[in-house]
Design a protein around this motif. Structure first.
Motif, short mmCIF file in Angstrom:
data_model
loop_
_atom_site.label_atom_id
_atom_site.label_comp_id
_atom_site.label_asym_id
_atom_site.label_seq_id
_atom_site.Cartn_x
_atom_site.Cartn_y
_atom_site.Cartn_z
N ARG A 1 18.60 6.06 -29.00
CA ARG A 1 19.55 5.28 -28.22
C ARG A 1 18.85 4.13 -27.50
O ARG A 1 19.35 3.01 -27.46
CB ARG A 1 20.25 6.18 -27.22
N ARG A 2 17.67 4.40 -26.96
CA ARG A 2 16.91 3.34 -26.29
C ARG A 2 16.53 2.24 -27.27
O ARG A 2 16.58 1.05 -26.94
CB ARG A 2 15.65 3.94 -25.67
N HIS A 3 16.16 2.63 -28.49
CA HIS A 3 15.79 1.63 -29.49
C HIS A 3 16.98 0.77 -29.86
O HIS A 3 16.86 -0.46 -30.00
CB HIS A 3 15.24 2.35 -30.73
N CYS B 1 15.27 14.54 -26.81
CA CYS B 1 14.35 13.40 -26.68
C CYS B 1 14.48 12.45 -27.87
O CYS B 1 14.42 11.23 -27.73
CB CYS B 1 12.92 13.90 -26.57
N VAL B 2 14.64 13.03 -29.08
CA VAL B 2 14.80 12.20 -30.27
C VAL B 2 16.06 11.34 -30.17
O VAL B 2 16.04 10.14 -30.44
CB VAL B 2 14.84 13.08 -31.54
N ILE C 1 5.23 14.67 -27.20
CA ILE C 1 4.60 15.29 -26.01
C ILE C 1 5.46 16.43 -25.50
O ILE C 1 4.94 17.48 -25.10
CB ILE C 1 4.40 14.23 -24.92
N THR C 2 6.78 16.25 -25.53
CA THR C 2 7.67 17.34 -25.10
C THR C 2 7.51 18.55 -26.00
O THR C 2 7.49 19.71 -25.52
CB THR C 2 9.13 16.85 -25.11
N LEU D 1 15.55 22.43 -28.60
CA LEU D 1 16.71 21.65 -28.19
C LEU D 1 16.30 20.49 -27.28
O LEU D 1 16.87 19.39 -27.36
CB LEU D 1 17.72 22.55 -27.47
N THR D 2 15.32 20.71 -26.42
CA THR D 2 14.83 19.65 -25.55
C THR D 2 14.19 18.53 -26.36
O THR D 2 14.38 17.34 -26.08
CB THR D 2 13.82 20.21 -24.53
#
Length: 378
Positions: A114-116, A108-109, A63-64, A103-104
């Motif tokens: 990191r969240r995963h 996000c990737v 989406i970003t 870069l944004t």
């Protein structure tokens, strides 16, 4: 039930991100329109970079990236509208916006990865908690039981505090303890003590004999858990409790552990103990264990806890007044009592503990109310 809950947790942020997507899209439209209305010497196109930056705060890389693509397209449209699309200045603005958007997306990737990883760590920690700290039954023999565990490391969900309870031929035996350290580094020691207690509790007729068996187990196995530079620094405090089914006289033995609280008649009284040294401090057979006893009548509640509770400090450095606070809920059930303490303790420390904390509430019930119901852990 767990699968439906997990799907609902995924669906909720997905729907929220779609609703918030209106903000950057609307921002792109507004900047594009206003840029065409203001005087020619005012350029608002560079502000389009705000759109993908905002999107990254609530959406994923796809989406970003889409919003970044729309922003680049809007910048190109503004240049085409004024007939300067292929000028050096506009081309540099388009390239800069494309690079910043990329870069944004890269950010996000990395964030999602990191969240995963964090989600996997929490799943493993939760599984380890269920294996190490088995959910205690709601009632064992004459005692109604509730337990509470709060780890200092939120990602770990478990640490160096421990508890266990097991029925015996004539009553219930309970252990609560605290190994040196906190977090994942202390799990091995906690597992060692819990395993030793679950086995030895059925083979020793007295608490001093049980304490000696735990000391021997610690002496045999603890050196294997010591890392370089920690020789002789590993130890554990333990409180052992023996509650007969028919006799109100309850026996306790402390190995360097804080004394329990006896809640009755709207008051909380600290049970006097004569603590022996913590496990792992002396060689097996050197420590002398003193057995203490008191009367636990029907309706009374015995509250066991670790030092992470009484040593919790507020912003001003004041310790949590467990006895004074627990007295307010002396007439509540064990579950309600721990619910109140948990909420009050977290409010006292501002929402985050500096050390692991565990509590067990045991209430003697009349013989007519005894059963073997089970409950889900707190």
């Amino acid at each position: 039930m767990d699968v439906r809950r997990g799907l609902a947790a995924v669906r909720q942020p997905w729907q929220s991100s779609h609703a918030l997507l209106v903000i950057p899209v609307l921002l792109i439209v507004v900047i594009t329109v206003v840029d065409q209305l203001v005087p020619a010497d005012i350029h608002l196109g560079p502000l389009l970079v705000i759109a993908p930056a905002i999107t990254a705060s609530f959406a994923g890389p796809w989406i970003t990236g889409l919003v970044g693509f729309l922003a680049v397209g809007a910048q190109a449209y503004i240049g085409w509208h004024f007939g300067v699309l292929f000028t050096r200045n506009v081309l540099v603005q388009i390239l800069a916006l494309a690079v910043l958007s990329a870069l944004t997306v890269f950010y996000c990737v990395l964030r999602d990865r990191r969240r995963h990883q964090l989600a996997q760590v929490r799943m493993v920690a939760e599984a380890a908690q269920h294996v190490l700290l088995w959910p205690l039954p709601e009632q064992i023999g004459c005692m109604r039981i509730a337990c509470l565990y709060m780890a200092a490391e939120a990602e770990a969900q478990i640490g160096g505090d421990l508890y266990a309870a097991t029925p015996t031929d004539n009553g219930v035996r309970v252990m609560i303890g605290d190994v040196r350290g906190k977090g994942l580094s202390a799990i091995g020691e906690a597992a060692l003590l819990i395993g030793a207690f679950r086995e030895a509790a059925h083979h020793h007729t007295t608490l001093p004999a049980l304490a000696k068996a735990l000391e021997q187990s610690v002496a045999r196995n603890l050196p294997e858990l010591e890392t370089e530079g920690e020789t002789g620094e590993r130890f554990a405090t333990v409180m052992l409790v023996e509650i007969p089914d028919t006799d109100p006289i309850t026996r306790i033995l402390s190995c360097g552990h804080p004394p329990p609280l006896l809640l009755c008649h709207a008051s909380a009284v600290m049970v006097p103990v004569h603590p022996a040294p913590p496990l792992g401090v002396h060689e097996p057979g050197e420590a002398e264990y003193t057995l203490d006893a008191f009367s636990l009548e029907p309706g009374d509640t015995l509250l066991l806890y670790t030092d992470g509770v009484i040593e919790a400090r507020d912003a001003g450095g004041a310790f949590y007044p467990l006895a004074a606070r627990a007295a307010q809920w002396a007439g509540d059930s064990p579950e309600q009592l721990l619910h109140h303490i948990r909420r009050d303790l977290l409010a006292h420390v501002g929402g985050r503990l500096d050390d692991d904390a565990a509590l067990i509430a045991l209430c003697r019930v009349p013989e007519s109310q005894r059963g073997h119901r089970h409950r889900r852990p707190l």
